[in-house]
Design a protein around this motif. Structure first.
Motif, PDB file in Angstrom:
ATOM      1  N   TRP A   1      -6.587  36.723   6.323  1.00  0.00           N
ATOM      2  CA  TRP A   1      -6.303  36.994   4.920  1.00  0.00           C
ATOM      3  C   TRP A   1      -7.547  36.629   4.135  1.00  0.00           C
ATOM      4  N   GLU A   2      -7.562  36.947   2.882  1.00  0.00           N
ATOM      5  CA  GLU A   2      -8.696  36.472   2.095  1.00  0.00           C
ATOM      6  C   GLU A   2      -8.235  36.008   0.736  1.00  0.00           C
ATOM      7  N   GLU A   3      -9.022  35.098   0.193  1.00  0.00           N
ATOM      8  CA  GLU A   3      -8.676  34.552  -1.103  1.00  0.00           C
ATOM      9  C   GLU A   3      -9.609  35.194  -2.110  1.00  0.00           C
ATOM     10  N   ILE A   4      -9.006  35.803  -3.118  1.00  0.00           N
ATOM     11  CA  ILE A   4      -9.804  36.605  -4.035  1.00  0.00           C
ATOM     12  C   ILE A   4      -9.722  36.032  -5.424  1.00  0.00           C
ATOM     13  N   GLU A   5     -10.863  35.923  -6.042  1.00  0.00           N
ATOM     14  CA  GLU A   5     -10.899  35.487  -7.438  1.00  0.00           C
ATOM     15  C   GLU A   5     -10.174  36.527  -8.277  1.00  0.00           C
ATOM     16  N   ARG A   6      -9.466  36.044  -9.268  1.00  0.00           N
ATOM     17  CA  ARG A   6      -8.738  36.951 -10.176  1.00  0.00           C
ATOM     18  C   ARG A   6      -9.604  38.124 -10.640  1.00  0.00           C
TER      19      ARG A   6
ATOM     20  N   LEU B   1     -10.206  41.181  -8.375  1.00  0.00           N
ATOM     21  CA  LEU B   1      -9.031  41.767  -7.743  1.00  0.00           C
ATOM     22  C   LEU B   1      -9.144  43.273  -7.561  1.00  0.00           C
ATOM     23  N   ILE B   2      -9.404  43.648  -6.357  1.00  0.00           N
ATOM     24  CA  ILE B   2      -9.360  45.055  -6.012  1.00  0.00           C
ATOM     25  C   ILE B   2      -8.647  45.172  -4.695  1.00  0.00           C
ATOM     26  N   VAL B   3      -8.136  46.330  -4.440  1.00  0.00           N
ATOM     27  CA  VAL B   3      -7.384  46.478  -3.196  1.00  0.00           C
ATOM     28  C   VAL B   3      -8.310  46.251  -2.009  1.00  0.00           C
ATOM     29  N   PRO B   4      -7.942  45.397  -1.110  1.00  0.00           N
ATOM     30  CA  PRO B   4      -8.822  45.066  -0.003  1.00  0.00           C
ATOM     31  C   PRO B   4      -8.734  46.088   1.110  1.00  0.00           C
ATOM     32  N   VAL B   5      -9.489  47.151   0.953  1.00  0.00           N
ATOM     33  CA  VAL B   5      -9.497  48.185   1.985  1.00  0.00           C
ATOM     34  C   VAL B   5     -10.722  47.946   2.872  1.00  0.00           C
TER      35      VAL B   5
END
Ligand SMILES: [Zn+2]
Ligand SMILES: [Zn+2]
Lengths: 350, 289, 350, 289
Positions: free
Chosen positions: A328-333, A336-340
């Motif tokens: 999984w990954e932790e994304i800064e607000r 936020l983009i779809v993790p493709v």
């Protein structure tokens, strides 16, 4: 009786048959003389065919598809838990019953010795012939099987004997009675309680690692997988039947098998398995004794290493091992983009 | 395909939720009794059919809104996002669609909150996000929530609705979330911090066979679908008649898997009572909301 | 509806009826005036009959036989576990299920508060009317009932909440299904595991303490018995039916009841009960609220005392308590003679 | 009545037992298959019917003789004697009769012994002593044996044959021996000292519902009667057909209560293997007999 064969084993089996015939000729004085008369050297002919057979075998097994691996893991001639226990261990005393209402033949277990050390050996047990297969419920454990396994594991932990589990099940039983007796709870409770067991646990996936039914006895400090074993969240047939990507067609199980990345090699890559035990060329069933010897050594080596680990460290490491599994990954607000992932992106990157 | 949309919508619910699950249109037909109702009536009735008591599914934030003290919810772990570790056909697209249609970042929402003035960690799943299925992100979110519970020594209240079980698009990773969440619960067990599960419609497979079955106390909403294998699988394999209520809350209660079936109207007060009863000696002080 | 009565309650009930009639008269203006006209003072008449009723009651209850105690313990109007819990406790949340396959209505349990403190209350539950009696299996617990009870006790122990059990069962269920599900093991395992529970346990025998079915939830740091409760290794009827001393006649249950010394007063004398809770004159069912209040206070007092005992001391004392129960003697080899107590010796002592 | 007889007879068995249970006379009729055998043949065959494999009951000392290394048995707790705490009609007489007819001092014999060179505490019940029933003396003897096991850290091997369950002549005292023996076993459990039970014919009621069910490992001889309530009680209450093997070793095995059914001929070697397997790390040294 003809031994059951997979399609890709057939060319090998033909050569096996040829070798056997040649050997019979070599042992037969009359035929031997006839061959000598024809200037045929049976011994060198045997060697020649054996070489060819091994070459074919190497080629076939170098190119197994994920689906072929599934077939290998389910191979009807594959050694099962009791075969390994009997080959690896001595003084096995099988223990039965969940002390609640049943004894499930789909899971076996008992104390025995491995290299002179007492262990608790537990595993799913498939049946070899039709009658035994039904008796063993095809290795699909019922709630009572998981409860028996937990009882035995807790017994082993109390007496400070390490635990070795052998994983080989298509899935847990899912019929009405299994549901009534709490198959979900039984699996969940086993998984949770295995984190409390104060002895080393080595898990050996020897055939099919079938989802929750496997995991119910498969929380360990080390996970070893046999070369041709699999470990999957869902049977590929069911996966294919559910997903439109596979046309909701069970027939496309091989595509699902590829997508699921269920081979031992993938499990190793995902750090879910710690090591892979090589099988004899052609698979464990071609030489069960040799396969068992290698597996036994691998288990013994892991047990030896774990024996020196203090219990709190052992339990903490077990927790961390499973706590850290996942991708999984932790994304800064702001980001936020779809993790493709890259290979699914269409068009140029911005 | 590359999704351009941001997947978090402007908060509008009491606790920052996006109200998304209201049946579209003025009328709604009950899936159980087929009665036609004013949507507003059902909405006012906590999403329960006024005729047959059918409990409609709730979205994660609706669930949280119904449960916690107003304004007390503080979201956590929301930035833990799913990836596509296997390169599984169609998964990225499904994920993108789920994110944009639900306004959620994955299938469970976690946070800290007060219930009737008592602190707890809370989590609710959303069936509309890939069937509420458990992938790596869900597992990580839940374990973080459990670890927070242990750290703060406050109970963990969890609503299921994870019909999809393990998220097969993540293969072995998703299977291992059963072990991962159960590890977290083993830690809670050792720390003696209460874990209360509320089984809601639907809860199946790998989720029911892991954290959903491990509550110290397990409540269930009436009539929820709860079970291990899909009904079809069961039917097929058995060649026997299934009871009418097979894999319902009532069935699971009868089989000893559920402590109480609690009507949605009583759920908040039952949880409040349990939190009061389970409070640690000397720490039983209500925090004013 | 007529309330069920024991034979020796009948004279009391007749006076009760008379008192009720007098009270109705007192409340009826017309009859009151008629009485005044006849120079009858209804109030003093009521007092007079009440005094007589109480005198009769005192006499009857001063002379109860052991068999009468058995009848009292089984009295169909006697308060049951849930009556006491509801009267004594607040915020009771009943918890169900053994997490294995069933929920047994013959045992109830859940968290609640007693004097503001959380406890786990567990008890056998009999039914009041025919339908509930069948539903509750007459208070005879099945294996699943004992397993539910153990689950709840272990839950309570984990959260450090004391346990209070209410004992009221004729016996554990003994049919085929109970045997199949391991009724013996379930009882034995409960008894054993209760010695591990790291919280105070108070046992209140409120009605029938029926052998193993009682003991399965009755290992405690304090055992309180209600004045008219019993505790027996075997139902007196069965005892009478087995032994030639009673003509193998169930009808001689009263003789067996006397021989078995099964009253609360005997249990106190044997140091198996710690205290007896007095019941309202005529028995708990004549004033259930008052009975509950006294029992509640007794339980609360014991819990208060136990709260200050450190856990290792508590568990050690619990062990010693049960370890020391028994009546036997150690005899030097040389002195080996049959140990016949004085009152059974025939003829003069040497 | 005042018994004058001393109740211990001159030891004659290998471990000091009185041989008392040999069927009287030259011939013996098998209670299961009705075959008539030479008594000597049955005796030579470990008291197993040579035709149908019926396992005759063994007396306590016969059992010990069959199990332990020759000459290794040291009796303990034998001076703990029953009294008549209730003044129960007929009990003193029954006790006196049991003592003089069996040559035992109560229904269980305890001792220390070697099995195939490995130390253990051992106990065997004798059905002929008041049905092997458990009174205060039996409870005390067994708990002392358990405490010795814990003290020496050597396994406790127990043979049942306590058909009578709790000894009702001692009333509540006998019931409480269920708790007393289970307390001893809780102590053994905490000390992690192995407790191996061998269920032999017959094992019922209060004994089966306490220490007989609590073995870490439970073996059973074939065909033994093992159960909770008497068959008649069962029949009466149920009004349903009982399986043919109801309350047999085989029934209990099927119901998950027994680890293995072991033929009398294999019992000693199975126990020896188990003691070897369960030996503590570093202490697995055989003592020469
Ligand atoms: Zn409706
Ligand atoms: Zn025979």
């Amino acid at each position: 009786m003809l031994k059951p064969l997979l399609d890709f084993e057939k060319p090998i089996a033909e050569l096996d048959t040829l070798i056997e015939e040649l050997k019979r000729s070599a042992a037969n004085d009359e035929r031997r003389k006839a061959a000598e008369h024809d200037n045929v050297d049976i011994e060198s002919e045997i060697s020649r065919v054996e070489e060819r057979r091994d070459k074919v075998m190497r080629e076939v097994f170098a190119n197994l598809t994920p689906w072929n691996r599934v077939q290998m893991a389910r191979h009807p001639m594959r050694p099962y838990t009791l075969d390994y226990i009997n080959a690896i261990c001595t003084n096995f005393v099988e223990l039965h019953g969940d002390r609640i209402g049943a004894d499930d033949p789909a899971i076996v277990g008992g104390f025995c010795q491995l290299n002179g050390q007492t262990i608790m050996a537990i595993g799913h047990q498939k049946g070899r012939d039709l009658k035994e297969r039904q008796h063993r419920n095809f290795g699909s454990a019922r709630p009572s099987g998981f409860r028996k396994a937990l009882r035995l594991m807790q017994l082993a932990a109390r007496f400070r004997k390490p635990i070795v589990t052998f994983i080989d099940t298509p899935a847990a039983e899912a019929n009405l009675m299994a549901e009534e007796e709490g198959i979900s709870r039984a699996i969940a409770y086993n998984i949770q309680q295995m984190f409390h067991l104060e002895v080393p646990i080595v898990v050996a996936v020897i055939g099919e690692g079938g989802s929750g039914g496997a995991l119910g006895i498969a929380v360990g400090d080390r996970v070893i997988m046999m070369e041709h074993s699999i470990y999957s969240v869902i049977p590929p047939e069911s996966c294919a039947a559910i997903l439109s990507e596979f046309g909701r067609d069970r027939g496309r199980a091989s595509d699902a098998a590829a997508a699921l990345k269920l081979t031992a090699q993938h499990a190793l890559q995902f750090h879910i398995a710690d090591s892979i035990v090589s099988e004899p060329l052609g698979g464990a069933h071609r030489d069960p004794i040799a396969a068992a010897r290698v597996l036994g050594n691998a288990i013994a080596a892991e047990l030896k290493e774990l024996a020196s680990v203090p219990t709190p460290v052992l339990l903490d490491a077990r927790y961390k091992r499973y706590r850290s599994i996942g991708s999984w990954e932790e994304i800064e607000r702001e980001a936020l983009i779809v993790p493709v992932p890259a290979d699914h992106v269409e068009g140029p990157m911005p | 395909m590359r999704a351009k949309s941001r997947w978090f919508t402007k908060p509008s619910g009491r606790n920052g939720s996006a109200v998304t699950n209201m049946p579209e249109g003025l009328w709604v037909k009950c899936p159980r009794c087929a009665e036609i109702h004013f949507a507003k009536d059902i909405e006012r009735n906590l999403r329960i059919c006024t005729k047959c008591d059918y409990h409609y599914r709730l979205h994660a934030y609706e669930r949280i809104d119904l449960t916690v003290d107003e304004g007390s919810f503080v979201k956590i772990n929301d930035d833990v996002m799913s990836v596509d570790p296997l390169g599984f056909p169609g998964y990225p697209e499904k994920l993108a669609r789920a994110i944009s249609s639900t306004g959620l970042t994955d299938a469970v929402v976690c946070g800290e909150a007060l219930i009737d003035g008592r602190r707890c960690v809370i989590s609710a799943a959303d069936f509309d996000f890939l069937g509420g299925s458990m992938g790596s992100a869900v597992g990580e979110r839940l374990v973080r929530a459990m670890e927070l519970s242990v750290e703060l020594r406050i109970p963990f209240v969890l609503f299921t609705a994870n019909g999809g079980g393990a998220r097969m698009f993540e293969g072995l990773y998703s299977l291992m979330q059963m072990a991962k969440t159960s590890a977290g619960l083993a830690k809670m067990e050792r720390a003696a911090v209460p874990y209360i599960v509320v089984l809601t419609d639907p809860t199946m497979a790998g989720v029911y066979a892991s954290y959903a079955s491990l509550g110290d106390i397990i409540l269930a909403e009436p009539g929820a679908l709860i079970g291990f294998a899909g009904r079809r699988v069961g039917n097929q394999d058995m060649g026997m008649k299934l009871p009418d209520d097979f894999q319902s809350s009532e069935f699971q209660f009868r089989c000893g898997m559920v402590d109480q079936i609690v009507h949605r109207r009583e759920l908040r007060s039952t949880l409040a009572t349990l939190l009061m009863l389970l409070a640690e000696e000397g720490s039983d002080v209500k925090t004013s909301a």
